[in-house]
Design an enzyme around this catalytic site. Sequence first.
Site, PDB file in Angstrom:
ATOM      1  CG  LEU A 106      -1.938  -1.219   1.173  1.00 24.35           C
ATOM      2  CD1 LEU A 106      -2.799  -1.258   2.432  1.00 24.35           C
ATOM      3  CD2 LEU A 106      -2.835  -1.177  -0.065  1.00 24.35           C
ATOM      4  CG  MET A 128       3.389   2.921  -7.938  1.00 19.37           C
ATOM      5  SD  MET A 128       2.732   4.113  -9.111  1.00 19.37           S
ATOM      6  CE  MET A 128       2.318   3.054 -10.506  1.00 19.37           C
ATOM      7  N   GLY A 129       0.395   1.253  -4.978  1.00 21.37           N
ATOM      8  CA  GLY A 129      -0.642   0.313  -4.543  1.00 21.37           C
ATOM      9  C   GLY A 129      -1.869   1.025  -4.006  1.00 21.37           C
ATOM     10  CB  VAL A 187       6.026  -5.346  -3.118  1.00 24.24           C
ATOM     11  CG1 VAL A 187       4.777  -5.434  -2.275  1.00 24.24           C
ATOM     12  CG2 VAL A 187       6.219  -6.617  -3.908  1.00 24.24           C
ATOM     13  CB  SER A 230       3.956   3.587 -17.136  1.00 23.55           C
ATOM     14  OG  SER A 230       4.584   4.849 -17.195  1.00 23.55           O
ATOM     15  N   GLY A 231       2.929   5.615 -14.956  1.00 21.85           N
ATOM     16  CA  GLY A 231       2.141   6.833 -14.758  1.00 21.85           C
ATOM     17  C   GLY A 231       2.371   7.441 -13.391  1.00 21.85           C
ATOM     18  CE  LYS A 265       6.507   1.216 -16.188  1.00 21.99           C
ATOM     19  NZ  LYS A 265       7.572   1.471 -15.317  1.00 21.99           N
ATOM     20  CG  ASN A 275      10.692   2.346 -16.673  1.00 24.84           C
ATOM     21  OD1 ASN A 275       9.561   2.506 -17.125  1.00 24.84           O
ATOM     22  ND2 ASN A 275      10.931   2.264 -15.378  1.00 24.84           N
ATOM     23  CD  GLU A 323      10.543   6.813 -16.905  1.00 23.73           C
ATOM     24  OE1 GLU A 323       9.436   6.280 -17.054  1.00 23.73           O
ATOM     25  OE2 GLU A 323      11.195   6.705 -15.841  1.00 23.73           O
ATOM     26  CE  LYS A 330      12.284   3.498  -6.953  1.00 19.88           C
ATOM     27  NZ  LYS A 330      10.903   3.805  -7.362  1.00 19.88           N
ATOM     28  NE  ARG A 358      35.697 -10.978 -33.473  1.00 17.27           N
ATOM     29  CZ  ARG A 358      35.216 -12.124 -33.921  1.00 17.27           C
ATOM     30  NH1 ARG A 358      35.004 -12.304 -35.196  1.00 17.27           N
ATOM     31  NH2 ARG A 358      34.942 -13.090 -33.074  1.00 17.27           N
TER      32      ARG A 358
END
Length: 469
Positions: free
Chosen positions: A11, A14-15, A75, A129-130, A183, A187, A190, A261, A446
């Site tokens: 909670l 986001m939650g 979480v 997202s948001g 997602k 990011n 983003e 993160k 190489r």
Amino acid sequence: MENFDFGIVGLGVMGRNLLLNMADHDFSVAGLDLDAEKAASLEKEADDKHTIKGTTSAETFVKLIKKPRAIMLLVPAGKPVDSVIDSLLPYLEDGDIVVDGGNSYFEDTNRRVKSLAKKNIHYFGMGISGGEKGARFGPSMMPGGDKDAYERLRPIFEAVAAKVGGEPCVTYLGRGSAGNYVKMVHNGIEYAIMQLIAETYDVLKRGFGFETAQIQQLFEEWNQSELQSYLLEITAVILKKEDPNTGKPLVDLISDTAKAKGTGKWTSQNAMEIQAPVPSIDLAVAMRDISKYKEERVEAASKLRWNDSTETVNNEEIKALFKDAFHFGMLTIFAQGMAQLSIASKEFDYGLNLEEVAKIWRGGCIIRAAVLEDFRKAYKNNPELPNLLLDEELSSQILPRQKAMRSVVKIGIGKGIPMSVYTATLSYFDAYRSESLPTNIIQAQRDYFGAHKYERIDKEGVFHTEWEN
Ligand code: 6PG
């Protein structure tokens, strides 16, 4: 009482907000958090017609939800997800659905899908997202994996998702960990667009002496044009904010060391793994990393000097150049991220439909932008399009802005102001449009030092040469 429609674990910002969003849409939702205060404060939020319940007990929580249960985890990625799953498992039953709504690493999702399937529990990853506002009033949601399980939850997700032209910003994206992967790349894009904006600010400020207010106005203007995007919009708001104590722009008082993160890093790491070139994202990650070395940068600033050698350009000209260059940059950053998705879809058998990805990114998410509508059309015209740069409509937007992009990069280089994402984006563009690259030299090198062999353009097969006489 076993009649709650849905359960949310975690909670935090986001939650809690997503739960309240669901309650607004007349779903009854139970929330679980080990923090008693968070659980209790949740219930206070409920008004008469909504059914919300917060608890700190996994057993009570699971029993509150009607069967087959639908539970979403919000979480932090990593170990917390595993420990929450472990705490719920003793009470879950056949057919229950667990959705991971966090920024989990896609390989972790693959592992969890397998282990929960053995217990007849449907598990799928769904990037959301948001941020705080999105969760509360309409996020973009990226589900993948168990399609039947998603279909069962579709009405809830469609109700709470952001809407663009009446269409919800959520749709089933593909098999396995497709939701988390999409997602993750979201990011990565983003990171690159944030850095592109930051570099624009830097050159205008340090390089041309623009006041924060002038840059603010410019971003606000751009945001009224075809460049309309959430990240420009919020940056214009950010630049307007004054520090109440000093009256200075608040950004001028914020330290220049950025945190992360890890989702941007994962995007780059996996892109390298599957050989999907995304240099703009790589550089955006690197710039956050370099920002951490403040002390060294301070020392280097006094030792590694450069005197600006560029000619002066008038402000109006500079603004026009940057607008076009930014446009070029934004499109070419998206092109890299979308191409990564296309490659990953084949590599991991996701079955992604990029038109749908563009569609659900048009609203609710952090990278929402007017250009997403053009991407959607491009993939509608050609679902197999390997790269947005090859779409005629998009290339007709990019090509006329090429000159401005080159001028802007030259300006940054001349002034000695880092424009890593601008530069990487232009290099990507130039490499992608190069019919021949100097990689023949790499092949020969190489073979010289490692006898790795090379291929030729004039005959089939692999060859080795004794390079020293
Ligand atoms: C979103 C954001 C969200 C979050 C990132 C920040 O789509 O809502 O991307 O997921 O803000 O985790 O990422 P960093 O901490 O890595 O910048």
